[in-house]
Design an enzyme around this catalytic site. Structure first.
Site, PDB file in Angstrom:
ATOM      1  N   GLU A 141       7.039 -29.455 -26.936  1.00 11.98           N
ATOM      2  CA  GLU A 141       6.886 -29.384 -28.396  1.00 11.98           C
ATOM      3  C   GLU A 141       5.500 -29.843 -28.844  1.00 11.98           C
ATOM      4  O   GLU A 141       5.020 -30.906 -28.460  1.00 11.98           O
ATOM      5  CB  GLU A 141       7.947 -30.253 -29.079  1.00 11.98           C
ATOM      6  CG  GLU A 141       7.899 -30.131 -30.605  1.00 11.98           C
ATOM      7  CD  GLU A 141       9.060 -30.796 -31.311  1.00 11.98           C
ATOM      8  OE1 GLU A 141       9.642 -31.743 -30.752  1.00 11.98           O
ATOM      9  OE2 GLU A 141       9.374 -30.358 -32.426  1.00 11.98           O
TER      10      GLU A 141
ATOM     11  N   GLU B 267      15.993 -28.941 -37.775  1.00 15.07           N
ATOM     12  CA  GLU B 267      15.693 -30.354 -37.497  1.00 15.07           C
ATOM     13  C   GLU B 267      14.963 -30.878 -38.734  1.00 15.07           C
ATOM     14  O   GLU B 267      13.749 -30.752 -38.859  1.00 15.07           O
ATOM     15  CB  GLU B 267      14.810 -30.488 -36.257  1.00 15.07           C
ATOM     16  CG  GLU B 267      14.655 -31.933 -35.802  1.00 15.07           C
ATOM     17  CD  GLU B 267      13.401 -32.172 -34.995  1.00 15.07           C
ATOM     18  OE1 GLU B 267      12.318 -31.728 -35.407  1.00 15.07           O
ATOM     19  OE2 GLU B 267      13.502 -32.804 -33.935  1.00 15.07           O
TER      20      GLU B 267
HETATM   21  C1  LER Z   1      11.085 -33.829 -32.500  1.00 18.22           C
HETATM   22  O1  LER Z   1      11.588 -32.553 -32.282  1.00 18.22           O
HETATM   23  C2  LER Z   1      10.092 -33.842 -33.570  1.00 18.22           C
HETATM   24  O2  LER Z   1       9.848 -32.851 -34.197  1.00 18.22           O
HETATM   25  C3  LER Z   1       9.409 -35.100 -33.843  1.00 18.22           C
HETATM   26  O3  LER Z   1       8.850 -35.070 -35.121  1.00 18.22           O
HETATM   27  C4  LER Z   1      10.286 -36.283 -33.671  1.00 18.22           C
HETATM   28  O4  LER Z   1      10.693 -36.850 -34.840  1.00 18.22           O
HETATM   29 MN    MN Z   2      10.769 -30.934 -33.815  1.00 16.92          MN
END
Ligand code: LER
Ligand code: MN
Length: 269
Positions: A152, A246
């Site tokens: 990520e 998310e």
């Molecule tokens: C995790 O997926 C993310 O996006 C981070 O900002 C953790 O808070």
């Molecule tokens: Mn994230």
């Protein structure tokens, strides 16, 4: 496009994870709202009853798209690139446990904050070396378990390294493993990318997972992020994964989950 929602048994109030509580109950709620899949955020897979999760998913006809490993860093301070060799070894063992768990659930495993930070490492070179070594060491297990790891790109205020699509793509190409893909997040892209659509298109085949939150990290539809453009770019590159919500659990977890679902279903059909 399939939709997933993040959940954790417990999470700090300000954490961007939507549903909170026992996984079986939250999986049932996610399915009732209409989600196709769930993303489980957890610090340690050994603390989770795999059978419960499997049964809840089967009973409610949802899959586990992805496992969020950030709580291993947030709660247990485990980082693959720590300058402390003992922490690095424990982080690697934890990631291997996540990979086995992901294999059992047919899920992606997210390499987000568990990467660690340059500031906790000796230098940028040491950081790159430790991350390369850890991920390379995981690849045979990932292949054996049929698990894809997704790296990520996280914004600069939460991570001092690997903030952009281009930076992560470079790392992924250098590592050169089939089992490592790019994970993008609309909240982070909104902060870091000079141009979002063109950079998504450039990363193309590398993209393995997508987190969605609005510009203010509220649920999609609560801010000014241009989701139509991002969805069009993902279609252009033939992205076949989920959009995983998310975001902040505001105004309540239930309203965020329902609001995101309504907005995204409409935006993707
Ligand atoms: C995790 O997926 C993310 O996006 C981070 O900002 C953790 O808070
Ligand atoms: Mn994230």
């Amino acid at each position: 496009m399939k939709l997933a929602i993040t959940m954790a048994t417990e999470a700090p109030a300000q954490a961007p994870v939507v549903l909170r509580g026992g996984f079986a109950d939250q999986i049932r709620l996610a399915a009732q709202i209409g989600y196709d899949a769930v993303e489980l955020h957890l610090p340690d897979p050994d603390e989770v009853d795999l059978r419960d999760v499997r049964e809840a998913c089967a009973a409610n006809k949802v899959s586990v798209s992805s496992i969020g490993t950030g709580p291993a860093y947030g709660r247990d301070r485990l980082a693959l690139t720590s300058c402390d060799p003992d922490v690095r070894a424990r982080a690697l063992a934890r990631l291997q446990a996540f990979i086995r768990f992901g294999g059992e659930l047919n899920s992606l495993v997210i390499i987000g904050l568990i990467k660690g930070q340059v500031r906790d490492s000796e230098s940028r070179d040491a950081y790159d070396g430790a991350l390369t070594d850890a991920l390379t060491a995981c690849m045979p297990l990932a292949r054996q378990c049929g698990v894809t790891l997704v790296m990520e790109a996280i914004n600069r205020y939460e991570s001092d390294v690997l903030n952009t699509i281009a930076e992560c793509t470079r790392f992924i190409e250098q590592l050169g493993a089939e089992q490592l893909k790019l994970h993008i997040d609309t909240f982070h892209m909104n902060i870091e990318e000079d141009q979002i659509c063109a950079n998504i298109v450039a990363a193309g085949r590398h993209i393995g997972h997508v987190h969605v939150a609005d510009s203010n990290r509220g649920y999609p539809g609560r801010g000014h992020y241009d989701f139509a453009e991002t969805i069009a770019a993902l279609r252009t590159v033939g992205y076949r994964g989920v959009l995983s919500v998310e975001c902040l659990a505001l105004p309540t977890p239930d309203e965020a989950a329902r609001g995101a679902y309504k907005f995204l279903r409409q935006a993707t059909t």
